[in-house]
Structures are given as C-alpha cells and as structure tokens.
Scaffold this motif. Structure first.
Motif, short mmCIF file in Angstrom:
data_model
loop_
_atom_site.label_atom_id
_atom_site.label_comp_id
_atom_site.label_asym_id
_atom_site.label_seq_id
_atom_site.Cartn_x
_atom_site.Cartn_y
_atom_site.Cartn_z
N MET A 157 0.84 -1.19 0.00
CA MET A 157 0.00 0.00 0.00
C MET A 157 0.88 1.25 0.00
O MET A 157 1.86 1.33 0.75
N ILE A 158 0.55 2.21 -0.85
CA ILE A 158 1.37 3.42 -0.99
C ILE A 158 0.49 4.65 -0.81
O ILE A 158 -0.61 4.73 -1.34
N ALA A 159 0.99 5.62 -0.04
CA ALA A 159 0.31 6.90 0.13
C ALA A 159 1.36 7.97 0.32
O ALA A 159 2.51 7.70 0.66
N GLY A 160 0.98 9.22 0.08
CA GLY A 160 1.93 10.31 0.28
C GLY A 160 1.56 11.53 -0.53
O GLY A 160 0.39 11.73 -0.87
N GLY A 161 2.56 12.34 -0.83
CA GLY A 161 2.28 13.56 -1.56
C GLY A 161 3.54 14.27 -2.01
O GLY A 161 4.66 13.92 -1.61
N GLY A 162 3.33 15.26 -2.84
CA GLY A 162 4.42 16.09 -3.32
C GLY A 162 4.69 17.23 -2.36
O GLY A 162 3.77 17.92 -1.91
N ALA A 163 5.97 17.43 -2.03
CA ALA A 163 6.35 18.55 -1.18
C ALA A 163 5.89 19.86 -1.81
O ALA A 163 5.78 19.98 -3.03
N SER A 164 5.63 20.86 -0.98
CA SER A 164 5.11 22.13 -1.49
C SER A 164 5.85 23.30 -0.86
O SER A 164 6.64 23.12 0.08
N GLU A 165 5.60 24.49 -1.39
CA GLU A 165 6.19 25.72 -0.84
C GLU A 165 5.25 26.87 -1.15
O GLU A 165 4.26 26.71 -1.85
N ASP A 166 5.56 28.05 -0.64
CA ASP A 166 4.64 29.18 -0.76
C ASP A 166 4.97 30.11 -1.92
O ASP A 166 4.40 31.19 -2.02
N GLY A 167 5.88 29.71 -2.80
CA GLY A 167 6.27 30.54 -3.93
C GLY A 167 7.44 31.45 -3.65
O GLY A 167 7.95 32.09 -4.57
N SER A 168 7.90 31.49 -2.43
CA SER A 168 9.01 32.39 -2.07
C SER A 168 10.37 31.80 -2.41
O SER A 168 11.37 32.53 -2.46
N ILE A 169 10.43 30.49 -2.65
CA ILE A 169 11.71 29.82 -2.86
C ILE A 169 11.85 29.28 -4.28
O ILE A 169 12.90 29.38 -4.90
N GLY A 170 10.77 28.71 -4.82
CA GLY A 170 10.84 28.09 -6.14
C GLY A 170 11.40 26.69 -6.11
O GLY A 170 11.69 26.11 -7.16
N GLU A 171 11.57 26.12 -4.93
CA GLU A 171 12.03 24.75 -4.77
C GLU A 171 11.24 24.08 -3.65
O GLU A 171 10.78 24.75 -2.73
N THR A 172 11.09 22.77 -3.76
CA THR A 172 10.53 22.00 -2.67
C THR A 172 11.59 21.01 -2.19
O THR A 172 12.49 20.63 -2.93
N PHE A 173 11.47 20.57 -0.92
CA PHE A 173 12.50 19.76 -0.31
C PHE A 173 11.90 18.54 0.38
O PHE A 173 10.80 18.62 0.94
N VAL A 174 12.66 17.45 0.36
CA VAL A 174 12.28 16.25 1.11
C VAL A 174 13.32 16.00 2.19
O VAL A 174 14.48 16.41 2.07
N PHE A 175 12.88 15.34 3.26
CA PHE A 175 13.73 15.10 4.44
C PHE A 175 13.93 13.61 4.65
O PHE A 175 13.00 12.82 4.51
N CYS A 176 15.15 13.25 5.05
CA CYS A 176 15.45 11.87 5.45
C CYS A 176 16.62 11.91 6.42
O CYS A 176 17.72 12.34 6.04
#
Length: 393
Positions: A157-176
């Motif tokens: 089973m897979i669930a999740g989503g795409g990282a997001s931002e408020d437009g101030s950076i132009g990049e999204t980030f993932v953590f591990c």
C-alpha cells in the motif's frame, strides 16, 4: 500496542519549535522513545531544516525521521497555512517498525528511482506494509515512477504527496534523517502487524455527462462528440467561460480510471488540469495525452461538492474500520484548505467528527498519492487519509 502522538509549533526559533512539537507528540503518545517520526515544516524555517530534523531525532530518540517542506502543516484539528509552522508525528510499539529511505536525482529515471526505493525497503517488509512517499513536486516523474513502484513492490500500500512551498523559494524539499534535498524522493516504510487503510476524497464534482474524444493530437483536445472541444468546455464552464483565466482554476478534465469506460462514476476518475484553451481554434490543451475514442468529462472545484465527498468517504471509512485507528496521516491538496472553504481547519474538523481524537499529522501537497480503482495513483485536488490501526486480539 501501537502508540502515537502529534504536536505542532509556531515558535520563531526553529530549534525550540522542533523540540516543542516533538515533546508534545511524545507526551500524547505516552512514549519516551519513538520507533519513527515524521516532520513537515513550512518555508519560513527553510534555512534551518537540517537542524529541525536533528532536533526531532534527538528528542524522539530515533534515527528514523522523514518528511518534507510544505506550504502548510496539519496537526490534529489544527491546520496552519502560512508563516512559520511545523508538525511532528511520533509512533512506537512492538507491532510497528519504521525504515526511512532517500533517493536523489529524479529526472529521466523513473524506473531507476522506483528500483532504488524498493531496494531500500524490501528486506524490511512485514506482514503489513504501508509505504509513505514524499517527492519533490517540481522534478518527480509521478505517474511513471508510481507505475514502476507497483511492479517493484506488488501488493504494498502506498500513500503520500508532493512537497510544497509558498512561492518564495521556487524549490521543494524532502527530508530523510538530517538530509534535506530538492530533486529527490524520501519517505518511510511502516511494517509489522497492523491494519492499514487508505482513502481519498476529491474537491471536484462532475459537470454534465461524459464525452467521447473524436479528434486529438498530443495533449490537445480538438473535438469532443464531433464538436469543437472548446465549445463543449465553454458549455461546461457556464458563466466562468467569460473569464478564461478564472475558468482554468475551477474547471478541469475528468479521466476514467479504467480504459474503455463508457461513463464517469464517482470515485472512478482522476482529474487533470486544462493548461490552455483557444476559442479561435476551438481546442483545449490538457495535462495528459488523450486518444481518439477515450471518454472524458469536466469537473468543477467547489467547496460544497468537496465537503459532501469528504463526508461520504469518512462515513464509508467508519463502516470499514474494525478498530479505532492508532494514528493517521493526511495529505491535502494546496487548492483545498481555507482558500476553498473560507474557514481554517475544515477537513481536520470533519475527520475528528467521524473518527474521534486520532493523532493525525500531514501537510498541504503539490499532488497526492492515494487509492483509485485497484491501485495507488497520482491525484490532484484531493485529500488522502492513511490510517494505521492495531489488529483486534
């Protein structure tokens, strides 16, 4: 027994915020040490993301930490959609184990990304498995990677989503762990002996009837039912068609899950954006490649339709669950929230009303991963709820 808790903080100091949210989560869970922790943080803390993750790991006494950047965070009934905020979920118990994973460099290698994710978690698979996936929304080849993951990890089973931002950076980030990266995917395998349930609701309702594609080229719909596609779109959009830019933020294309479908039914379609339209040429451009003979429809993003679909899905969930959930994760499209409902905390309030005081954390996503038909799919304008419950003895 699975124990879990959620905490959030809006403290200006990011180290204090991370420690505060983690402490609240541990206290709610009744844990001094967690098996795993998930963390979501807004761009206001962007420069301090690595420090936040190290603090969460230290306070929760676990190396298994994952999460992502987000325009807004969700913790229990609290939804924070602006400013500095972070949410932390911790969980523990003999029945559940956590394995974090991280795969960099996404473009042009969907199959390779899926193979690396599978390699990282395959040896840790248990009796029950839930793969939570976070991706850089701007670089993730979503549909191809998810299809490859289904082949690599059948039945998981897979669930999740795409990282997001408020437009101030132009990049999204993932953590591990304490690694923070764009152009990557991260996540966590939850494995052990538990019940996992994933469900989705959509903020869009069908307008009118289904249509047959009678002419198309690449991603351009030329004719629907033998008529110029723009005319059919304009009829569906109604008064919105007079303001094309506004229409494209509310009206989208519905595509059936199953090939050769003759109709479009609730819960059996996914939504894709209309990326352009020309009244002069009678065509519309869409964010997929339609084929002659396909069935498509139009949907309207609407607060009341969204509310009713969420309530219906939660009622169905209540009937399906054998025992109260130990915790949950909610992945909510950035187009929902207060911008859609004109009130904060809407979806979280309904989840609590139907499911009770379950510790739930989440974030506002660039896209959602959840069930559609018989397989996990890339969703838009949706809310995906993943629940973990202990098995009945």
């Amino acid at each position: 027994m699975i124990r879990a808790g959620v905490g959030f903080s809006t403290a200006l100091n990011p180290r204090i915020a991370a420690a505060e949210a983690t402490a609240v989560a541990l206290a709610q869970a009744g844990l001094s040490r967690a098996n795993g922790a998930l963390c979501f943080a807004t761009p206001a803390y962007g420069a301090a993301y690595p420090m936040i993750l190290r603090t969460v790991a230290s306070e929760a006494h676990t190396r298994e930490v994952a999460g992502c950047s987000s325009m807004g965070v969700i913790a229990g009934e609290t939804e924070i959609e602006s400013g500095g905020a972070l949410a932390v979920l911790v969980f523990g118990g003999e029945e559940i184990h956590a394995t974090r994973f991280f795969v960099p460099t996404l473009r042009g290698r969907a199959a390779g990304v899926a193979a690396e994710v599978a390699s990282a978690v395959r040896s840790q698979l248990g009796k029950s498995n839930l793969l939570i996936l976070f991706a850089d929304t701007y670089n993730f080849e979503a549909e191809a990677t998810l299809e490859a993951l289904g082949t690599e990890l059948p039945g998981v089973m897979i669930a999740g989503g795409g990282a997001s931002e408020d437009g101030s950076i132009g990049e999204t980030f993932v953590f591990c762990g304490d690694t923070v990266s764009s152009n990557a995917v991260s996540g966590m395998l939850l494995a052990g002996d538990f019940e996992a349930t994933v469900a989705s609701s959509i903020a869009c309702g069908l307008i009118g009837t289904a249509h047959r594609v009678t002419a198309a080229r690449d991603n351009i719909l030329i004719e629907l039912d033998g008529r110029p596609a723009y005319e059919v779109f304009a009829e569906a959009a109604g008064p919105l068609a007079g303001d094309l830019r506004r229409a494209l933020t509310y009206v989208f294309v519905a595509v059936p899950v199953y090939e050769n479908a003759q109709t479009i039914e609730r819960g059996q379609f996914f939504v894709r954006n209309i990326v352009g339209a020309s009244e002069e040429h009678g065509v519309i451009a869409v964010a997929f490649q339609p084929r002659v003979g396909d069935t498509v429809g139009f949907v309207l993003r609407d607060a009341e339709r969204s509310r009713q679909d969420l309530k219906a899905k939660l009622e169905e969930l209540g009937d399906r669950l054998d025992s109260p959930p130990a915790f949950g994760l909610y992945f909510d499209c950035v187009s929902r929230g207060a911008g859609l409902y004109n009130i904060p905390g809407h979806d979280s309030a309904y989840i609590r009303r139907y499911l009770g005081p379950v510790p739930i954390a989440g974030f506002f996503t660039g896209f959602e991963i959840g069930p559609l038909g018989e397989q996990p799919s890339i969703l838009q304008y949706s809310g995906v709820l993943a629940l973990v419950s202990g098995r009945k003895s």
